[in-house]
Structure formats: structure tokens, C-alpha cells
Design a protein around this motif. Sequence first.
Motif, mmCIF file in Angstrom:
data_model
loop_
_atom_site.group_PDB
_atom_site.id
_atom_site.type_symbol
_atom_site.label_atom_id
_atom_site.label_comp_id
_atom_site.label_asym_id
_atom_site.label_seq_id
_atom_site.Cartn_x
_atom_site.Cartn_y
_atom_site.Cartn_z
ATOM 1 N N THR A 188 0.845 -1.192 0.000
ATOM 2 C CA THR A 188 0.000 0.000 0.000
ATOM 3 C C THR A 188 0.884 1.247 0.000
ATOM 4 N N PRO A 189 0.859 2.041 -1.080
ATOM 5 C CA PRO A 189 1.620 3.292 -1.068
ATOM 6 C C PRO A 189 0.955 4.306 -0.139
ATOM 7 N N ARG A 190 1.747 4.962 0.682
ATOM 8 C CA ARG A 190 1.233 5.916 1.669
ATOM 9 C C ARG A 190 1.668 7.338 1.324
ATOM 10 N N GLU A 191 1.074 8.276 2.035
ATOM 11 C CA GLU A 191 1.373 9.696 1.848
ATOM 12 C C GLU A 191 2.874 9.932 1.981
ATOM 13 N N GLY A 192 3.435 10.683 1.041
ATOM 14 C CA GLY A 192 4.863 10.976 1.043
ATOM 15 C C GLY A 192 5.619 10.214 -0.032
ATOM 16 N N LEU A 193 4.984 9.218 -0.653
ATOM 17 C CA LEU A 193 5.617 8.442 -1.720
ATOM 18 C C LEU A 193 5.300 9.082 -3.061
ATOM 19 N N PHE A 194 6.277 9.154 -3.925
ATOM 20 C CA PHE A 194 6.077 9.718 -5.260
ATOM 21 C C PHE A 194 5.674 8.588 -6.203
ATOM 22 N N LEU A 195 4.444 8.663 -6.716
ATOM 23 C CA LEU A 195 3.952 7.685 -7.688
ATOM 24 C C LEU A 195 4.228 8.218 -9.092
ATOM 25 N N LYS A 196 5.245 7.670 -9.741
ATOM 26 C CA LYS A 196 5.582 8.089 -11.094
ATOM 27 C C LYS A 196 4.893 7.150 -12.071
ATOM 28 N N ASP A 197 4.049 7.685 -12.928
ATOM 29 C CA ASP A 197 3.286 6.892 -13.900
ATOM 30 C C ASP A 197 2.490 5.789 -13.216
ATOM 31 N N LYS A 198 1.892 6.122 -12.060
ATOM 32 C CA LYS A 198 1.065 5.207 -11.272
ATOM 33 C C LYS A 198 1.842 3.973 -10.801
ATOM 34 N N LEU A 231 0.027 -12.465 -10.940
ATOM 35 C CA LEU A 231 0.090 -11.252 -10.120
ATOM 36 C C LEU A 231 1.229 -10.374 -10.621
ATOM 37 N N PRO A 232 1.147 -9.057 -10.405
ATOM 38 C CA PRO A 232 2.292 -8.216 -10.771
ATOM 39 C C PRO A 232 3.503 -8.595 -9.928
ATOM 40 N N THR A 233 4.683 -8.524 -10.518
ATOM 41 C CA THR A 233 5.896 -8.898 -9.797
ATOM 42 C C THR A 233 6.747 -7.682 -9.427
ATOM 43 N N TYR A 234 6.269 -6.510 -9.752
ATOM 44 C CA TYR A 234 6.911 -5.274 -9.320
ATOM 45 C C TYR A 234 5.855 -4.176 -9.261
ATOM 46 N N CYS A 235 6.182 -3.071 -8.668
ATOM 47 C CA CYS A 235 5.191 -2.028 -8.389
ATOM 48 C C CYS A 235 5.129 -0.955 -9.467
ATOM 49 N N GLY A 236 5.656 -1.216 -10.640
ATOM 50 C CA GLY A 236 5.620 -0.248 -11.723
ATOM 51 C C GLY A 236 5.010 -0.827 -12.976
ATOM 52 N N ASP A 237 4.181 -1.849 -12.846
ATOM 53 C CA ASP A 237 3.579 -2.534 -13.984
ATOM 54 C C ASP A 237 2.427 -1.698 -14.542
ATOM 55 N N ASP A 238 2.451 -1.410 -15.848
ATOM 56 C CA ASP A 238 1.389 -0.613 -16.481
ATOM 57 C C ASP A 238 0.035 -1.304 -16.428
ATOM 58 N N ASP A 239 0.036 -2.629 -16.418
ATOM 59 C CA ASP A 239 -1.228 -3.377 -16.368
ATOM 60 C C ASP A 239 -1.877 -3.328 -14.990
ATOM 61 N N THR A 268 -2.529 3.249 -6.837
ATOM 62 C CA THR A 268 -3.065 4.536 -6.395
ATOM 63 C C THR A 268 -2.765 4.678 -4.905
ATOM 64 N N MET A 269 -2.662 5.913 -4.479
ATOM 65 C CA MET A 269 -2.304 6.206 -3.099
ATOM 66 C C MET A 269 -3.328 5.626 -2.123
ATOM 67 N N ASP A 270 -2.852 5.008 -1.063
ATOM 68 C CA ASP A 270 -3.640 4.438 0.037
ATOM 69 C C ASP A 270 -4.565 3.296 -0.397
ATOM 70 N N LYS A 271 -4.298 2.684 -1.538
ATOM 71 C CA LYS A 271 -5.103 1.542 -1.981
ATOM 72 C C LYS A 271 -4.209 0.300 -2.015
ATOM 73 N N PRO A 272 -4.514 -0.723 -1.182
ATOM 74 C CA PRO A 272 -3.673 -1.922 -1.153
ATOM 75 C C PRO A 272 -3.802 -2.737 -2.442
ATOM 76 N N GLN A 273 -2.704 -3.361 -2.806
ATOM 77 C CA GLN A 273 -2.675 -4.216 -3.993
ATOM 78 C C GLN A 273 -1.678 -5.346 -3.760
ATOM 79 N N GLN A 274 -2.018 -6.538 -4.225
ATOM 80 C CA GLN A 274 -1.131 -7.688 -4.056
ATOM 81 C C GLN A 274 -0.097 -7.733 -5.167
#
Length: 185
Positions: free
Chosen positions: A98-108, A134-142, A146-152
Motif C-alpha cells: 500500500t503506497p502511503r502519503e509521502g511516496l512519489f507515484l511516477k506513472d502510477k 500477479l504483478p511482480t513489481y510495483c511499476g507494472d502498467d497493467d 493509487t495512493m492508500d489503496k492496497p494491492q497484491q
Amino acid sequence: MRLASRASRLTVQIALLVALLAAATIIMLRPYLTDTERIYEQGRIDEVVNQGPVTVAHVEWKLDSLKAYTTILDKDDEAIDMGGPAGSTIIVATLTVTPREGLFLKDKGFTCEATLRDTHGNTWDSGQPFDYPLPTYCGDDDYPFTMDKPQQIAQVYVVPKSVVPDLAGVTIEDFSDYRRVLITP
């Protein structure tokens, strides 16, 4: 009186010697005790958390499962070749991130990595299996984040079969604060 004078002088000399030895010890060991970067580079674990969640560098991590496989399948139920030597085991760590406040999300997305660790301090970096469910890294376009939304996500490792009983969990690191957290299953 001469004996009392000698005894007091000897007591003062011993006290001075002890004080000098203590000061020399502190001066000699201080660089080794306070050099956090060097201690971090040697693999120090700052915190051990059972499954989580734990927040490291503005990202909340939770270890959902840590399982061993001989082969893993892609979205079409076909075997994924991980390129490991014969007799190796594939370890899949499923994590909720889960990305939290203070993290820079570049291209989601953002950079995230969990390192597999055993009880002897050995570590393994994750691989990138193509077409894993499942995605294997946190920069997958598929799979945009989004901020504060958990994802596996899944982190996939190839390890020797002999180390599987000694696996301790995954480590999450913050290079800027020299912080390393071990998340155990």
C-alpha cells in the motif's frame, strides 16, 4: 603514616588507570558503534515483524504467504521457466503493498523490492517471471497503483532446495534511513 600515604597514592593511580582505559576504549570503539551505514551494509536487521503490516519508506508491506514450488504457471496455465539450476526451488512471496502519503507515484507506479533471507544471513533477489498472474513489481502498467489503496504483488525467487527449511522471510529496506525490516511468515 607512610603506609597510608602509599595506599592512597596507589588507589589514585589505579583509579586514573581505569579512567584512562575506559576513555581509550570509548575513543577506539566509537567509530564502529555509531557508523550506521557500515553496520547497515553488513546486513543488520533493525526490526522483525510477523507478517506485518509494517511501513518502510512510505510503503506499507504485509506478507500474505511464502510458498515453495517446483514450477510456477503463467496466466495460461503453462510452466514459466525461471532459469534456475537443476534441483532448485521456486519461492513465491505474496505481499500486499500500500503506497502511503509521502511516496512519489511516477506513472502510477514506484520502485519496490523484497529480498528473500534465510536464518544464516544469505539473501536472494527476486526474478521477473513473464506473464505471472500477479504483478511482480510495483511499476507494472497493467496494474497501476493509487495512493492508500492496497494491492497484491508477488516476488519470485529461485533458491537451492537445501536452504528452503532455513528461510526466515523477506526483508524490506530503506536505503536513505539505513533501515532493514524482516517480515516473517
